[in-house]
Write an enzyme that holds these catalytic residues in place. Structure first.
Site, PDB file in Angstrom:
ATOM      1  N   LYS A  78       6.533  15.038  -0.462  1.00  0.00           N
ATOM      2  CA  LYS A  78       6.689  14.375   0.831  1.00  0.00           C
ATOM      3  C   LYS A  78       7.111  12.936   0.568  1.00  0.00           C
ATOM      4  O   LYS A  78       6.382  12.160  -0.038  1.00  0.00           O
ATOM      5  CB  LYS A  78       5.371  14.414   1.616  1.00  0.00           C
ATOM      6  CG  LYS A  78       5.557  14.386   3.140  1.00  0.00           C
ATOM      7  CD  LYS A  78       6.082  13.053   3.704  1.00  0.00           C
ATOM      8  CE  LYS A  78       4.974  12.030   3.782  1.00  0.00           C
ATOM      9  NZ  LYS A  78       5.485  10.755   4.452  1.00  0.00           N
ATOM     10  N   GLU A 132      -3.016   6.768  -6.842  1.00  0.00           N
ATOM     11  CA  GLU A 132      -2.580   5.458  -7.344  1.00  0.00           C
ATOM     12  C   GLU A 132      -2.424   4.573  -6.127  1.00  0.00           C
ATOM     13  O   GLU A 132      -1.503   4.745  -5.329  1.00  0.00           O
ATOM     14  CB  GLU A 132      -1.267   5.595  -8.125  1.00  0.00           C
ATOM     15  CG  GLU A 132      -0.972   4.402  -9.023  1.00  0.00           C
ATOM     16  CD  GLU A 132      -0.148   3.335  -8.341  1.00  0.00           C
ATOM     17  OE1 GLU A 132      -0.739   2.310  -7.932  1.00  0.00           O
ATOM     18  OE2 GLU A 132       1.064   3.524  -8.202  1.00  0.00           O
ATOM     19  N   CYS A 144       2.563  -2.691  -6.348  1.00  0.00           N
ATOM     20  CA  CYS A 144       1.103  -2.552  -6.353  1.00  0.00           C
ATOM     21  C   CYS A 144       0.457  -3.350  -7.472  1.00  0.00           C
ATOM     22  O   CYS A 144      -0.698  -3.776  -7.355  1.00  0.00           O
ATOM     23  CB  CYS A 144       0.709  -1.082  -6.448  1.00  0.00           C
ATOM     24  SG  CYS A 144       1.457  -0.219  -7.849  1.00  0.00           S
ATOM     25  N   GLU A 198      -4.215  -7.084  -0.155  1.00  0.00           N
ATOM     26  CA  GLU A 198      -2.915  -6.796  -0.735  1.00  0.00           C
ATOM     27  C   GLU A 198      -1.837  -7.110   0.303  1.00  0.00           C
ATOM     28  O   GLU A 198      -1.637  -6.357   1.257  1.00  0.00           O
ATOM     29  CB  GLU A 198      -2.833  -5.331  -1.162  1.00  0.00           C
ATOM     30  CG  GLU A 198      -1.544  -5.001  -1.890  1.00  0.00           C
ATOM     31  CD  GLU A 198      -1.481  -3.549  -2.340  1.00  0.00           C
ATOM     32  OE1 GLU A 198      -0.971  -3.295  -3.439  1.00  0.00           O
ATOM     33  OE2 GLU A 198      -1.929  -2.669  -1.571  1.00  0.00           O
TER      34      GLU A 198
END
Length: 535
Positions: A226, A302, A336, A433
């Site tokens: 996906k 992750e 990330c 973040e």
């Protein structure tokens, strides 16, 4: 990403031109006027000179429309204009893809080929990727906004390298023979886990494709991938090349669509044996709940990061500034692992801040297809507005805005490279973040303090350490609770180096030998021995 290619991206320095602005009391601009400089203005966007050939779902080796007939628009982040209408997969399409993957696993040739035959298909695919490097890079830049030079010279070559790496592993996966107490022969089999569902993000679409699909197929599994709704095009394009290389139908199925529909259906599916997800920590929590509530499928995650980049008092400041700049601003800050908490020893703090501000002012922002551009647009309007909200919170909370802090140009989703000083740990810009071009610079006094503060985060994906002292490096390496520590370097993403995090940055590892464990079952086989010559 190959270290040599990344180094070439780090080492640029540019002259510039541009605009004057004055902001509020927490901006360094209130202390004097200076120039925001850039080589590249946002002009009429450059034509990428590539056509979009694949916009349907890829199911059982065929490109097909969504069962509902619906489509969604994928946008050019330089302008916000439509690139193409893409098939919008949902739960019914996930069912179709899972059925195809299940049949390909239970009845098809892929897991029944010799491992060497599988590796040859993957090698042919890597060769085709290499042959189409520039075309693939152009499509990735158009849909994502990352600099074309980065896509063409770093990311597509790394895509090729990852598939060759996993092709090499395909015929080296085996179990063990185990000595046991008593008259028994004991062995383990490392078997493919079955049908793997994989959900990838938008920041590195092709690299995440390789990091998910590569190990799964090398182990003999079948896949439903996906893609992110922001960047569906490159996965469809390269998957056609995979079938050209000889991949059997149903082994790799690609469904474009949204997380709450297609993504949730995949995570919740009872006939998916394994799930792998890369994305935000909050979405990761939802994914693992859906997996647990359905068939308790194993999940690799992750997730987010807020990586500390620690510059010690013995550092060469000029070198540290350049590496810290790269660690944060690479890929528009949409990484990330970004070194988004820049901890600087108090002895060199002021010098570092001034030089970090100067480097940010030299960063070249503009059309990612233009040679020399270092920073393109953010991915979409949602991410663009989110970053600006974090910047406003930094000013409101008392951090000093040294430079940037606003839109660049008048169109698209460009943000000026932003640097904050006098950042405190409790500020949102030091905790959350941001996923954008916002550098937060914090001050520390000694190692014990910076270790405590660096570890006082919900995240634990990566860290950078900049020092000339091996004892200092060793102390920090062992004390930091993160999955990767880069010493005097950053973002070294070799195919063999594992990637993964501690705490809320996820579980499991991708890349390297450890990633194979995600897609294998271990079976113990025990049989009696009669009159053995030895035990």
């Amino acid at each position: 990403m190959a270290a040599s290619s990344i180094s070439s991206l780090i080492s640029r320095s540019f002259s510039s031109s541009a605009a004057l602005i004055s902001l509020g009391k927490n901006s360094s601009r209130s202390r004097g006027i200076f120039r925001y400089t850039t080589n590249v203005a946002v002009e009429e966007p450059i034509d990428p000179c590539i056509s979009v050939n694949y916009t349907q779902l890829l199911i059982n080796g065929q490109f097909v429309d969504a069962a509902s007939g619906r489509t969604f628009q994928t946008l050019d982040p330089r302008t916000g204009h439509v690139i193409a209408d893409v098939a919008e997969g949902d739960a019914e399409d996930i069912d179709r893809a899972v059925l195809a993957a299940r049949k390909a696993f239970d009845e098809g040739p892929w897991p029944r080929m010799t491992a060497y035959e599988r590796s040859r298909v993957m090698w042919r695919f890597a060769d085709l990727l290499e042959d189409h490097n520039d075309q693939i890079a152009a499509l990735e830049t158009w849909d994502n906004g990352k600099p074309y030079e980065q896509a063409a010279k770093v990311e597509v070559p790394m895509l090729v390298r990852l598939f060759r790496y996993y092709a090499g592993w395909a015929d080296k996966i085996h179990g063990l023979t185990i000595p046991a107490d008593g008259l028994h022969h004991v062995q383990t089999l490392h078997e493919p886990i079955g049908v793997a569902g994989q959900i990838i993000p938008w920041n590195f679409p092709l690299l995440m494709y390789a990091m998910k699909v590569g190990p799964a197929l090398a182990c003999g599994n079948t896949v439903i991938l996906k893609t992110a709704e922001q960047t569906p095009l490159s996965a469809l394009h390269v998957s056609e090349l995979f079938h050209e290389a000889g991949l059997p139908p149903g082994v790799l199925n690609v469904v474009s669509g949204y997380g709450p529909t297609a993504g949730a259906a995949l995570a919740n599916h009872m006939d998916v044996d394994k799930l792998a997800f890369t994305g935000s920590t909050e979405t990761g929590k939802i994914v693992i709940q859906l997996a647990a509530k359905s068939n308790l499928k194993p999940v690799t995650l992750e997730l987010g990061g807020k990586s500390p980049f620690i510059v010690c008092e013995d550092a060469n400041v000029d070198e540290a500034v350049e590496l810290a700049h790269f660690s944060l601003f690479f890929n528009q800050g949409q990484c990330c692992c970004a070194g988004s908490r820049t901890y600087i020893h108090e002895r060199i703090y002021d010098e570092f801040v001034e030089k970090a501000k100067a480097r940010a002012l030299k960063r070249v922002v503009g059309d990612p297809f233009k040679a020399g551009t270092e920073q393109g647009p953010q991915i979409d309007s949602e991410q663009f507005e989110k970053i600006l909200r974090y910047i406003r919170s930094g000013v409101d909370n008392g951090a000093t805005l040294e430079t940037g802090g606003e839109r660049f140009g008048t169109g698209g989703y460009f943000i000026k490279p932003t640097v904050f000083s006098n950042v405190q740990d409790e500020m949102l810009i030091a905790q959350d973040e941001i996923f954008g071009p916002v550098q937060s610079i914090l001050k520390f006094k000694d190692l014990d303090e910076v270790i405590r503060r660096a570890n006082a985060s919900n995240y634990g994906l990566a860290a950078g350490v900049f020092t000339q002292n091996i004892d200092t490096a060793n102390t920090l390496t062992r004390a930091l609770r993160v999955g990767t520590v880069w010493i005097n370097c950053f973002d070294i993403f070799d195919a063999a180096i594992p990637l993964g995090g501690y705490k809320m940055s996820g579980n499991g590892r991708e890349k390297g030998i450890y990633s194979l464990q995600n897609y294998l079952q271990v079976k113990a086989v025990v049989s009696p021995l009669k009159n053995p010559a030895w035990l």
